[in-house]
Design a protein around this motif. Structure first.
Motif, short mmCIF file in Angstrom:
data_model
loop_
_atom_site.label_atom_id
_atom_site.label_comp_id
_atom_site.label_asym_id
_atom_site.label_seq_id
_atom_site.Cartn_x
_atom_site.Cartn_y
_atom_site.Cartn_z
N ALA A 118 0.81 -1.23 0.00
CA ALA A 118 0.00 0.00 0.00
C ALA A 118 0.84 1.27 0.00
O ALA A 118 0.31 2.36 -0.15
CB ALA A 118 -0.93 0.01 1.21
N ARG A 119 2.16 1.12 0.22
CA ARG A 119 3.09 2.23 0.10
C ARG A 119 2.87 3.32 1.15
O ARG A 119 2.92 4.51 0.84
CB ARG A 119 3.03 2.82 -1.31
N PHE A 120 2.58 2.92 2.36
CA PHE A 120 2.60 3.87 3.46
C PHE A 120 2.94 3.13 4.75
O PHE A 120 2.85 1.91 4.83
CB PHE A 120 1.27 4.62 3.59
N ASN A 121 3.35 3.89 5.74
CA ASN A 121 3.75 3.32 7.03
C ASN A 121 2.54 3.33 7.96
O ASN A 121 1.88 4.36 8.12
CB ASN A 121 4.88 4.16 7.63
N ILE A 122 2.25 2.20 8.60
CA ILE A 122 1.06 2.13 9.45
C ILE A 122 1.14 3.07 10.64
O ILE A 122 0.12 3.40 11.24
CB ILE A 122 0.80 0.69 9.93
N LYS A 123 2.34 3.52 10.99
CA LYS A 123 2.43 4.47 12.11
C LYS A 123 1.79 5.81 11.73
O LYS A 123 1.49 6.62 12.62
CB LYS A 123 3.89 4.68 12.52
N HIS A 124 1.57 6.02 10.43
CA HIS A 124 0.93 7.25 9.98
C HIS A 124 -0.59 7.18 10.11
O HIS A 124 -1.27 8.18 9.86
CB HIS A 124 1.32 7.56 8.54
N ILE A 125 -1.12 6.00 10.47
CA ILE A 125 -2.55 5.91 10.80
C ILE A 125 -2.68 6.31 12.26
O ILE A 125 -2.80 5.48 13.17
CB ILE A 125 -3.11 4.49 10.57
N SER A 126 -2.63 7.60 12.50
CA SER A 126 -2.58 8.14 13.86
C SER A 126 -3.42 9.41 13.95
O SER A 126 -2.88 10.52 13.90
CB SER A 126 -1.12 8.42 14.26
N PRO A 127 -4.73 9.27 14.09
CA PRO A 127 -5.59 10.45 14.19
C PRO A 127 -5.15 11.41 15.30
O PRO A 127 -5.22 12.63 15.12
CB PRO A 127 -6.97 9.86 14.49
N VAL A 128 -4.69 10.87 16.42
CA VAL A 128 -4.34 11.74 17.55
C VAL A 128 -3.19 12.68 17.20
O VAL A 128 -3.11 13.80 17.73
CB VAL A 128 -3.98 10.88 18.79
N SER A 129 -2.30 12.26 16.30
CA SER A 129 -1.17 13.12 15.94
C SER A 129 -1.61 14.32 15.09
O SER A 129 -0.88 15.29 14.95
CB SER A 129 -0.11 12.32 15.18
N HIS A 130 -2.82 14.24 14.53
CA HIS A 130 -3.34 15.35 13.71
C HIS A 130 -4.11 16.36 14.56
O HIS A 130 -4.36 17.48 14.09
CB HIS A 130 -4.26 14.80 12.62
N ALA A 131 -4.50 15.97 15.77
CA ALA A 131 -5.32 16.84 16.60
C ALA A 131 -4.68 18.20 16.88
O ALA A 131 -5.36 19.23 16.81
CB ALA A 131 -5.67 16.13 17.91
N PRO A 132 -3.37 18.28 17.21
CA PRO A 132 -2.78 19.59 17.50
C PRO A 132 -2.79 20.55 16.31
O PRO A 132 -2.68 21.77 16.50
CB PRO A 132 -1.33 19.24 17.89
N LYS A 133 -2.94 20.01 15.09
CA LYS A 133 -2.94 20.86 13.89
C LYS A 133 -4.34 21.12 13.37
O LYS A 133 -4.51 21.74 12.33
CB LYS A 133 -2.10 20.20 12.80
N CYS A 134 -5.35 20.66 14.10
CA CYS A 134 -6.74 20.80 13.67
C CYS A 134 -7.44 21.82 14.57
O CYS A 134 -7.49 21.64 15.79
CB CYS A 134 -7.44 19.45 13.74
N PHE A 135 -7.98 22.88 13.97
CA PHE A 135 -8.62 23.94 14.74
C PHE A 135 -10.11 24.04 14.45
O PHE A 135 -10.72 25.09 14.63
CB PHE A 135 -7.92 25.28 14.44
N ILE A 136 -10.69 22.94 14.00
CA ILE A 136 -12.11 22.89 13.68
C ILE A 136 -12.90 22.54 14.95
O ILE A 136 -12.54 21.60 15.65
CB ILE A 136 -12.37 21.81 12.60
#
Length: 239
Positions: free
Chosen positions: A207-225
């Motif tokens: 699938a050409r991606f690293n499963i460690k990038h399936i990390s919703p919590v790591s996106h939270a600090p950059k989300c201001f919605i």
């Protein structure tokens, strides 16, 4: 849309296609529900139509739209129990099958990694249609993870409802192991580590991606919605 169809690689098998087809009558891939337009539009109409119209041919006014994002092993029909309430609020509701789910092409899902590209395609269409005043997201489980992972790069989304999102794939796997222990199934940690390494290698190759990038919590600090996060008190799958 070729953009949506190209997101078929993934790490987690979806529900068997025949099972979903038998439970999901109606058009393939996408549906638009509106307080004024009671008919459903197929994906071909969704892509080719510049402006959705009512049954009488009148151009629909600009409306707030809610995009519903279904969970793993599910499909767009998951939104149906909520439609009455949402349409009564004057919202238009868009629901679609992620790649590898429902009647969309693809044999696998990626728990949000590629699904956010599917979501991007739908949002691009809606914004180009000129009929949308604002966009909100409602995601459940995998759909909630997708919304959060997408939201970190598009803060123009008005708000989100995140129903039972997981923290990240590694934590989810560990929680499943712990739940197994509570039911008398003991898996040595070394076995868990070996399985995770094998999964990581397989997904990276196929699938050409690293499963460690399936990390919703790591996106939270950059989300201001503005977001409402929902979790069931007795949910034994998502903690």
């Amino acid at each position: 849309s070729n953009e949506t169809e190209d997101t078929a690689f993934s790490s987690t098998p979806s529900k068997p296609q025949s099972d979903v087809d038998n439970q999901s009558p109606g058009p393939h891939r996408s549906s638009i529900f509106s307080p004024d337009a009671k008919s459903r539009l197929s994906s071909e109409q969704l892509v080719q139509s510049s402006v959705p119209t009512s049954p009488r041919g009148r151009t629909l006014e600009r409306r707030p739209v809610l995009i519903y994002l279904h969970g793993n092993s599910s499909s767009r029909t998951e939104v149906i129990p909520q439609l009455g309430h949402l349409l009564a609020l004057g919202l238009a509701v868009v629901a679609f099958d992620f790649s590898g789910s429902g009647r969309s092409e693809g044999d696998f899902v990626s728990l949000g990694y590629y699904e956010r590209e599917d979501l991007q395609t739908v949002i691009n269409y809606l914004r180009a249609s000129g009929t949308v005043s604002s966009i909100a997201l409602w995601g459940r489980s995998m759909g909630a993870a997708t919304a959060l992972m997408y939201g970190s790069r598009d803060n123009t989304i008005s708000c989100m409802i995140l129903d039972s999102p997981f923290i990240d794939l590694a934590t989810l796997a560990q929680e499943l192991v712990e739940r197994g222990k509570q039911h008398g199934v003991h898996v040595p940690q070394i076995v868990v580590s070996m399985v995770m390494r094998m999964l990581k290698s397989s997904v990276k190759q196929e699938a050409r991606f690293n499963i460690k990038h399936i990390s919703p919590v790591s996106h939270a600090p950059k989300c201001f919605i503005p977001a409402m996060i929902v979790a069931g008190e007795h949910d034994d799958f998502i903690k």
